[in-house]
Design an enzyme around this catalytic site. Structure first.
Site, PDB file in Angstrom:
ATOM      1  CE  LYS A 206      39.158  32.139-142.215  1.00 33.07           C
ATOM      2  NZ  LYS A 206      40.485  31.623-141.925  1.00 33.07           N
ATOM      3  CD  GLU A 212      35.787  28.936-157.601  1.00 31.55           C
ATOM      4  OE1 GLU A 212      35.722  29.962-156.873  1.00 31.55           O
ATOM      5  OE2 GLU A 212      36.856  28.382-157.897  1.00 31.55           O
TER       6      GLU A 212
HETATM    7  O1  F6P Z   1      41.288  29.314-152.728  1.00 31.81           O
HETATM    8  C1  F6P Z   1      41.648  28.539-151.633  1.00 31.81           C
HETATM    9  C2  F6P Z   1      40.724  28.735-150.504  1.00 31.81           C
HETATM   10  O2  F6P Z   1      40.867  29.985-149.947  1.00 31.81           O
HETATM   11  C3  F6P Z   1      40.886  27.658-149.445  1.00 31.81           C
HETATM   12  O3  F6P Z   1      41.917  27.921-148.577  1.00 31.81           O
HETATM   13  C4  F6P Z   1      39.536  27.631-148.815  1.00 31.81           C
HETATM   14  O4  F6P Z   1      39.331  26.450-148.097  1.00 31.81           O
HETATM   15  C5  F6P Z   1      38.665  27.747-150.045  1.00 31.81           C
HETATM   16  O5  F6P Z   1      39.366  28.598-150.909  1.00 31.81           O
HETATM   17  C6  F6P Z   1      37.283  28.278-149.797  1.00 31.81           C
HETATM   18  O6  F6P Z   1      37.316  29.550-149.222  1.00 31.81           O
HETATM   19  P1  F6P Z   1      36.028  30.172-148.577  1.00 31.81           P
HETATM   20  O7  F6P Z   1      35.597  29.293-147.456  1.00 31.81           O
HETATM   21  O8  F6P Z   1      36.434  31.533-148.095  1.00 31.81           O
HETATM   22  O9  F6P Z   1      34.962  30.254-149.632  1.00 31.81           O
END
Ligand code: F6P
Length: 547
Positions: A206, A212
């Site tokens: 998102k 990671e």
């Molecule tokens: O660290 C938690 C979080 O923000 C979750 O709420 C989310 O689903 C996940 O990390 C992955 O976030 P992104 O889709 O922004 O990589």
């Protein structure tokens, strides 16, 4: 004391719980032959039996009064109306718009979001069809057969869980893989089994800032370019799913190959958005839309059914009853069948990241328990591992038994065995077995009086462990969609009642910040005395063994 725990509705429930805790489920069933019929419902293809919960009509009436006092249904209406109910992030909460198959206008800041939702669905359809029909090919002209989703949390768990659940619906020849953990073995193991010329990577984030995911995506990109020998190959083998076009472009993915979504979709509620692209690639876009249909049917029930027939409302209130009045600290998710084995992990994030909060909408620290610890595992495996504690431990553990009645993989009499085990467990947890029954059984088996005296107490089951059973005809996209939506709305109901923001996740930030501070000291340079003594000493150990 907070206004909630001081309220007459809350206090009435506390008094009721004091009396009711002494009631045993087996007596409640014996006293009311209609109990199962009265406390079961069929909604959106799901059969839900909550009669083995420790409730009575009075419990439900008192809970409904509490929900009315807390304005739970008004909050629901605010969510469906696109109001910014995620107050700490100043955002609307509209995963329901992503599966709004009626296309009813839903506005955020005066603008209907549905044209955008439909446009992204059309983009997903055109891409998945091109891949499946061999119009989108790899760099060397080969067809794509393997899709690798690189994402974590909400950008991983939903698509991963659904792809496993709907494996019987996979498009012939398509395989789905998932890389989430930054542990190097995760990406290495997945890549080791793949042919680069047939592999499509979906980088799902998102924010497109998640450490990671970006590290794993870089590793996958290096692997692809090394094997195909040309940077230009990236364009045919990488697409992105994100709300952050700038970061996607910076990573080196052309934004024409980006599938967008919106800030009003929470990460853990995003499988219905373009985050579901790996699902569509795996089971086809028709299958993905059937998943949306199932969730939409449940949404419409939640949005329109009267309070007394509203299943997510009722189940959410029972969750509150178990947590706040019966003292349960956990909720066990026990899907029967391997296809749903990832549901506990999925619901763990859905519930714990949503309702693991201790400050209310007004910034006040709460004086009541909020979201339970969610855990679980597939039956029947769990029966041979952790169920012992459910049956004879000291804790009250509400559990959820979930199964498709028919299987897509008929083998011998296994499916009948699976279902008989599910029913046996819910019955055993509810009924238990008292000392008299144990003694009689041991006597009948010819056990000596001394052995009976010594061993019988260990064979007693107190029972009275509450459970809900959810059955549906078969593991179809519609059923799985409805199942997930049912849990989402239950979580919503409990959060609204507790008056916490179920849609933010500030609690994940501190650890991320500290990991960034620690990274230079792990492997690269010795610790400089800037951390606490334990962390410093652990850094010394890492340095001693590094390389
Ligand atoms: O660290 C938690 C979080 O923000 C979750 O709420 C989310 O689903 C996940 O990390 C992955 O976030 P992104 O889709 O922004 O990589």
């Amino acid at each position: 004391m907070s206004a909630l725990t001081q309220s007459s509705c809350w206090q009435a429930l506390e008094r009721h719980a004091t009396d009711f805790r002494r009631q045993h489920l087996r007596d409640l069933f014996a006293a009311d032959p209609e109990r199962a019929a009265r406390y079961s419902a069929q909604v959106a293809g799901l059969w839900v039996d909550y009669s083995k919960q420790r409730i009575s009509d009075e419990t439900l009436e008192l809970l409904m009064a509490l929900a009315a006092q807390q304005g739970v249904l008004a909050r629901r209406d605010a969510m469906f109306a696109g109001e910014k109910i995620n107050t700490t992030e100043r955002r609307a909460v509209l995963h329901v718009a992503l599966r709004n198959r009626s296309n009813r206008p839903i506005e955020v800041d005066g603008l209907d979001v549905m044209p955008g939702v439909n446009a992204v669905l059309a983009q997903m359809r055109s891409f998945t069809d091109a891949v499946h029909q061999g119009r989108w090919l790899g760099f060397t002209g080969e067809r794509i057969t393997d899709v690798v989703n690189i994402g974590i949390g909400g950008s991983d768990l939903g698509p991963r869980m659904i792809c496993d659940a709907l494996a019987s619906h996979a498009v012939a020849g398509m395989r789905a893989h998932f890389v989430s953990n930054v542990a190097p073995s995760d990406v290495a193991t997945v890549l080791a089994g793949l042919e680069p010329q047939r592999t499509l990577f979906v980088v799902a984030s998102k924010t497109f800032t998640t450490q990671e995911t970006l590290a794993n995506a870089q590793a996958a990109r290096r692997w692809l370019v090394d094997h195909l020998g040309d940077e230009a190959a990236v364009a045919q083998h990488f697409v992105a799913v994100s709300t952050n076009a700038e970061a996607v472009a910076k990573f080196g993915i052309d934004t024409r190959q980006m599938f967008p979504f919106w800030d009003w979709v929470g990460g853990r509620y995003s499988l219905w958005s373009s985050i579901g692209l790996p699902i569509a690639l795996y089971i086809g876009m028709d299958g993905f839309e059937r998943l949306l249909e199932g969730a939409h049917a449940l949404d419409e029930h939640f949005r329109t059914a009267p309070a007394e027939e509203n299943l997510p409302l009722r189940l959410g209130l029972i969750d509150v009853w178990n947590s706040n009045f019966l003292g349960a600290e956990t909720l066990a998710i026990l899907p029967y069948g391997t296809r749903l084995h990832r549901l506990p992990a999925y619901l763990q994030q859905a519930s714990m990241e949503s309702n693991g909060k201790s400050v209310d909408w007004h910034g006040q620290r709460v004086d009541y328990a909020t979201g339970p610890v969610v855990w679980g595992g597939a039956g029947t495996n769990g029966q041979h591992a952790f169920y012992q504690l459910l049956h004879q431990g000291t804790r009250l553990i509400p559990s959820e038994f979930i199964a498709a009645v028919r299987t897509h993989s008929p083998v011998g009499t296994q499916q009948a065995m699976l279902l008989s085990n599910l029913l046996a467990q819910t019955r055993a947890l509810m009924l238990g077995r008292d000392l008299n029954a144990v003694t009689r059984e041991m006597q009948a088996a010819g056990v000596s009086a001394q052995d009976i005296a010594e061993i019988a107490p260990h064979r007693v089951f107190l029972g009275n462990q509450p459970s809900t059973t959810i059955l549906f005809p078969q593991m179809t996209p519609e059923a799985v969609g409805a199942l997930v939506a049912l849990y989402e709305h239950r979580i919503f109901v409990a959060g609204a009642l507790w008056q916490i923001d179920s849609f933010d996740q500030w609690g994940v930030e501190l650890g991320k910040q500290m990991a960034n501070e620690l990274l230079p000291s792990v492997g690269y340079r010795p610790p400089a005395g800037q951390f606490d003594a334990s962390t410093e000493s652990l850094l010394q150990v890492i340095h001693q063994h590094w390389m």
